[in-house]
Design a protein around this motif. Sequence first.
Motif, mmCIF file in Angstrom:
data_model
loop_
_atom_site.group_PDB
_atom_site.id
_atom_site.type_symbol
_atom_site.label_atom_id
_atom_site.label_comp_id
_atom_site.label_asym_id
_atom_site.label_seq_id
_atom_site.Cartn_x
_atom_site.Cartn_y
_atom_site.Cartn_z
ATOM 1 N N VAL A 172 1.196 -1.106 0.136
ATOM 2 C CA VAL A 172 0.017 0.318 0.137
ATOM 3 C C VAL A 172 0.979 1.315 -0.111
ATOM 4 C CG1 VAL A 172 -1.958 1.538 1.434
ATOM 5 C CG2 VAL A 172 -1.852 -1.151 1.365
ATOM 6 N N ASP A 173 0.639 2.639 -0.750
ATOM 7 C CA ASP A 173 1.724 3.311 -1.569
ATOM 8 C C ASP A 173 1.296 4.773 -0.831
ATOM 9 O OD1 ASP A 173 3.125 1.679 -2.307
ATOM 10 O OD2 ASP A 173 2.516 2.595 -4.348
ATOM 11 N N ALA A 174 1.360 5.072 0.322
ATOM 12 C CA ALA A 174 1.307 6.672 0.799
ATOM 13 C C ALA A 174 1.324 7.542 0.206
ATOM 14 C CB ALA A 174 1.935 6.901 2.240
ATOM 15 N N GLU A 175 0.641 8.698 -0.286
ATOM 16 C CA GLU A 175 1.519 10.219 -1.222
ATOM 17 C C GLU A 175 2.331 10.204 -1.302
ATOM 18 O OE1 GLU A 175 -0.349 11.639 -3.899
ATOM 19 O OE2 GLU A 175 -2.008 9.448 -3.114
ATOM 20 N N PRO A 176 3.367 10.505 -2.053
ATOM 21 C CA PRO A 176 4.775 11.078 -1.787
ATOM 22 C C PRO A 176 5.067 12.463 -1.224
ATOM 23 C CG PRO A 176 3.632 10.758 -4.182
ATOM 24 C CD PRO A 176 2.555 10.367 -3.409
ATOM 25 N N VAL A 177 5.780 12.207 -0.115
ATOM 26 C CA VAL A 177 6.393 13.348 0.681
ATOM 27 C C VAL A 177 7.377 14.204 0.492
ATOM 28 C CG1 VAL A 177 6.576 13.589 3.038
ATOM 29 C CG2 VAL A 177 5.514 11.875 2.647
ATOM 30 N N LYS A 178 6.903 15.833 0.607
ATOM 31 C CA LYS A 178 8.173 16.761 0.253
ATOM 32 C C LYS A 178 8.558 17.357 1.263
ATOM 33 C CE LYS A 178 6.880 16.732 -4.668
ATOM 34 N NZ LYS A 178 6.685 17.954 -5.842
ATOM 35 N N GLY A 179 9.608 18.009 1.715
ATOM 36 C CA GLY A 179 10.454 18.171 2.432
ATOM 37 C C GLY A 179 10.878 17.835 4.017
ATOM 38 N N VAL A 180 9.721 17.463 4.831
ATOM 39 C CA VAL A 180 10.632 16.798 5.865
ATOM 40 C C VAL A 180 9.163 15.420 5.821
ATOM 41 C CG1 VAL A 180 10.569 16.227 8.006
ATOM 42 C CG2 VAL A 180 11.597 18.357 6.890
ATOM 43 N N PHE A 181 10.042 13.715 5.822
ATOM 44 C CA PHE A 181 9.040 13.295 6.632
ATOM 45 C C PHE A 181 9.613 12.178 7.590
ATOM 46 C CE2 PHE A 181 9.450 8.010 5.108
ATOM 47 C CZ PHE A 181 8.032 8.081 5.643
ATOM 48 N N GLU A 182 8.179 12.266 7.836
ATOM 49 C CA GLU A 182 8.642 11.724 9.339
ATOM 50 C C GLU A 182 7.072 10.556 9.530
ATOM 51 O OE1 GLU A 182 8.817 14.539 12.534
ATOM 52 O OE2 GLU A 182 7.820 15.868 11.636
ATOM 53 N N THR A 183 7.713 9.464 10.283
ATOM 54 C CA THR A 183 7.131 8.434 10.511
ATOM 55 C C THR A 183 7.521 7.806 12.226
ATOM 56 O OG1 THR A 183 6.842 5.654 9.003
ATOM 57 C CG2 THR A 183 9.057 6.916 9.809
ATOM 58 N N ASP A 184 6.127 6.781 11.833
ATOM 59 C CA ASP A 184 6.698 5.491 13.230
ATOM 60 C C ASP A 184 7.661 4.310 12.900
ATOM 61 O OD1 ASP A 184 7.065 8.001 15.235
ATOM 62 O OD2 ASP A 184 4.518 7.831 15.311
ATOM 63 N N SER A 185 6.574 3.660 11.787
ATOM 64 C CA SER A 185 7.030 2.385 11.142
ATOM 65 C C SER A 185 7.888 2.414 10.106
ATOM 66 C CB SER A 185 6.000 1.902 10.765
ATOM 67 O OG SER A 185 6.017 0.404 10.671
ATOM 68 N N PRO A 186 8.831 1.631 9.743
ATOM 69 C CA PRO A 186 8.897 0.343 10.552
ATOM 70 C C PRO A 186 9.428 0.596 12.213
ATOM 71 C CG PRO A 186 10.348 0.037 9.110
ATOM 72 C CD PRO A 186 9.830 1.488 9.001
ATOM 73 N N PHE A 187 10.310 2.005 11.699
ATOM 74 C CA PHE A 187 11.152 2.569 12.968
ATOM 75 C C PHE A 187 10.268 4.014 13.052
ATOM 76 C CE2 PHE A 187 13.632 1.774 9.921
ATOM 77 C CZ PHE A 187 14.447 3.625 10.107
ATOM 78 N N PRO A 188 10.563 4.652 15.077
ATOM 79 C CA PRO A 188 11.340 6.070 14.391
ATOM 80 C C PRO A 188 11.687 7.194 13.670
ATOM 81 C CG PRO A 188 10.764 5.429 16.571
ATOM 82 C CD PRO A 188 11.065 4.677 15.695
ATOM 83 N N ALA A 189 11.751 8.047 12.602
ATOM 84 C CA ALA A 189 12.705 8.567 11.987
ATOM 85 C C ALA A 189 11.879 9.246 11.839
ATOM 86 C CB ALA A 189 13.003 7.172 10.282
ATOM 87 N N ARG A 190 12.874 10.499 10.854
ATOM 88 C CA ARG A 190 12.305 11.620 10.574
ATOM 89 C C ARG A 190 13.272 12.111 9.885
ATOM 90 N NH1 ARG A 190 13.872 17.376 10.415
ATOM 91 N NH2 ARG A 190 12.309 19.031 10.417
ATOM 92 N N VAL A 191 13.774 12.576 7.891
ATOM 93 C CA VAL A 191 13.755 12.649 7.021
ATOM 94 C C VAL A 191 14.339 13.648 7.119
ATOM 95 C CG1 VAL A 191 15.030 11.413 4.482
ATOM 96 C CG2 VAL A 191 14.143 10.193 6.197
ATOM 97 N N ASP A 192 15.301 14.559 6.602
ATOM 98 C CA ASP A 192 15.345 16.187 5.570
ATOM 99 C C ASP A 192 15.245 15.772 4.317
ATOM 100 O OD1 ASP A 192 15.551 18.734 4.846
ATOM 101 O OD2 ASP A 192 17.244 19.086 6.180
ATOM 102 N N LEU A 193 14.699 15.620 3.263
ATOM 103 C CA LEU A 193 14.179 14.949 2.215
ATOM 104 C C LEU A 193 15.004 15.932 0.883
ATOM 105 C CD1 LEU A 193 10.678 14.238 1.586
ATOM 106 C CD2 LEU A 193 13.038 12.779 1.672
ATOM 107 N N ALA A 194 15.140 17.633 1.371
ATOM 108 C CA ALA A 194 15.246 18.818 0.795
ATOM 109 C C ALA A 194 17.300 18.333 0.682
ATOM 110 C CB ALA A 194 15.504 19.929 0.945
ATOM 111 N N ALA A 195 17.958 17.908 1.760
ATOM 112 C CA ALA A 195 19.242 17.471 2.586
ATOM 113 C C ALA A 195 19.550 16.125 0.767
ATOM 114 C CB ALA A 195 19.621 17.587 3.393
ATOM 115 N N LEU A 196 19.095 15.648 0.383
ATOM 116 C CA LEU A 196 18.860 14.065 -0.376
ATOM 117 C C LEU A 196 19.348 14.733 -1.602
ATOM 118 C CD1 LEU A 196 16.284 11.920 0.657
ATOM 119 C CD2 LEU A 196 18.601 12.177 1.829
ATOM 120 N N VAL A 197 19.197 15.985 -2.132
ATOM 121 C CA VAL A 197 19.407 16.248 -3.243
ATOM 122 C C VAL A 197 21.334 16.492 -3.454
ATOM 123 C CG1 VAL A 197 19.414 17.803 -5.430
ATOM 124 C CG2 VAL A 197 17.438 17.614 -3.352
#
Length: 197
Positions: A172-197
């Motif tokens: 099941v695909d979530a909607e694409p996220v831009k900016g900052v991605f935050e999740t609790d699954s499969p582990f708590p994480a926060r990803v600054d997507l702008a820094a990946l460029v």
Amino acid sequence: MTALPQPVSAGSFDHPLTVADYMALPEEPASRLELQEGSVVMSPRPTFRHQKCINELYTQLRDQVSDDLDLASEVEVDLRLVPDTHPGTVRVPDLVVVRSAAVDRLDAEGGALRPDEVVLAVEILSPGSRRTDSIIKHSEYADAGIGHYWIIDRTDGPSLTACHLGGEFGYVDAEPVKGVFETDSPFPARVDLAALV
């Protein structure tokens, strides 16, 4: 005088390969090999920017995974979609998060990671891999039972699409996220997507 090993060519096999056949191939430093239903698939090594994206994502996630998990980039995963004696499939995700016990098993036994050891597989889209990563690997990783799959598109913002197993219907695909991605699954994480460029 010692002969240099001959490079592996995608068409140099007279039969489809099992995973054991594939794992016995010599290393290819100039290319990236995967096994797709018994056929060797060769793609160029990631570009500098692609590799930089992998490294930045690794850096961001390194301190967020729990002590029972480990991160690695570009390691082989035997998807175990067929019995060992049949033509197999081995993929090399850009990044994986695995259970720490998998690292100990690899040290003892060698071989490739198993899908039940992979908590998260991540692919970063590139022009030559967009269809494979978005469709083929999406289906294969789900069929193999890898619980979570992230697809990062650097050309679109960048964005991250988080996929999780949704029962018999695959991911099941979530909607694409831009900016900052935050999740609790499969582990708590926060990803600054702008820094990946």
